[in-house]
Design an enzyme around this catalytic site. Structure first.
Site, PDB file in Angstrom:
ATOM      1  N   ASP A 117      11.703  36.379 -18.032  1.00  0.00           N
ATOM      2  CA  ASP A 117      10.741  36.289 -16.936  1.00  0.00           C
ATOM      3  C   ASP A 117       9.790  37.472 -17.019  1.00  0.00           C
ATOM      4  OD1 ASP A 117      12.298  34.163 -16.188  1.00  0.00           O
ATOM      5  OD2 ASP A 117      13.128  35.120 -14.403  1.00  0.00           O
ATOM      6  N   ASP A 160      12.838  23.730  -7.861  1.00  0.00           N
ATOM      7  CA  ASP A 160      13.452  24.923  -7.287  1.00  0.00           C
ATOM      8  C   ASP A 160      13.758  24.628  -5.827  1.00  0.00           C
ATOM      9  OD1 ASP A 160      12.714  25.994  -9.735  1.00  0.00           O
ATOM     10  OD2 ASP A 160      10.876  26.884  -8.943  1.00  0.00           O
TER      11      ASP A 160
END
Length: 242
Positions: A12, A134
């Protein structure tokens, strides 16, 4: 897409560095250095796939870590599959990345706002779209996990499969980055709802968590904080699920 269960290291990126966030909240990040160096380390440790996320792009809607992504692609140079998400908002963006050498694009906000983008990209590159679902409190969230949609993850997953998605990435934001363990129920629901691979993410703290997600029906698991914090090595977790 996944011939056998895979453990996928997360890379990330925020402001050109590897970071991990707690529950997706900006300001909670811990930094772990250069993305290309991290990618090389994970590939040398046995990773077959790398999970890249442009967090600046996810929050702001425009990819900001393109140079870091380029460096990772050059470093990996075909030695591992690369899947990339964060800030990909148009079919042109997605197809351009696939043309460049990204193996899979991860569409989250764009897929919620315009589901047909999944079909458009998939028609050009079959099995190249991973739709990111998500969830906070059982609801799909978008825009860097800041906006609710009212969508049920399992129902949404089935819809995107019909549109041509090659896989579903499910992140449980409620446990993301906390190293407190996973919740397998939501993963099992989604795996039962679709026939395409489900990749689980969020909360992995132990080898048992990785095994539990496999038992719940996941085809792969993305691991971030636990690897960067040394809870276990990538070699150990790959061995544990072999």
């Amino acid at each position: 897409m996944f011939d056998e269960y895979e453990v996928i290291p997360a890379v990330d990126m925020q402001e050109g560095e590897v970071v991990q966030l707690v529950q997706g909240e900006r300001g909670t990040e811990k930094r772990y250095g250069d993305p290309a160096e991290a990618a090389r380390r994970w590939v040398e440790a046995g990773a077959r796939t790398l999970h890249l996320v442009d967090l600046d792009g996810a929050f702001e809607g425009e990819r900001k870590n393109a140079p870091a992504v380029e460096a990772v692609l050059e470093t990996v140079d075909g030695e591992a599959t690369v899947q990339l998400g964060g800030g990909i908002r148009t079919a042109e963006d997605a197809i351009g990345l696939l043309d460049r050498g990204v193996d899979r694009v991860i569409l989250g906000t764009a897929a919620v706002e315009n589901p047909e983008i999944v079909r458009e990209v998939s028609d050009e590159y079959a099995n190249s779209v991973m739709v990111s679902l998500d969830a906070k409190g059982g609801e799909v969230v978008v825009s860097g996990w800041t906006e609710g949609t009212g969508l049920d993850p399992a129902e949404a997953a089935a819809r995107y499969e019909e549109l041509g998605a090659g896989a579903i990435l499910f992140t449980n934001v409620d446990v993301e980055g906390q190293l407190e363990g996973v919740k397998t129920g939501p993963v099992e629901r989604i795996a039962d709802a679709v026939g395409i691979p489900v990749v689980a993410s969020g909360g992995v703290a132990s080898l048992d968590d990785v095994r539990a997600l496999k038992a719940a029906g996941a085809s792969a698991v993305v691991v971030g904080t636990a690897l960067y914090e040394g809870s276990f090595t990538l070699e150990a977790v790959i061995d544990a699920v072999a």
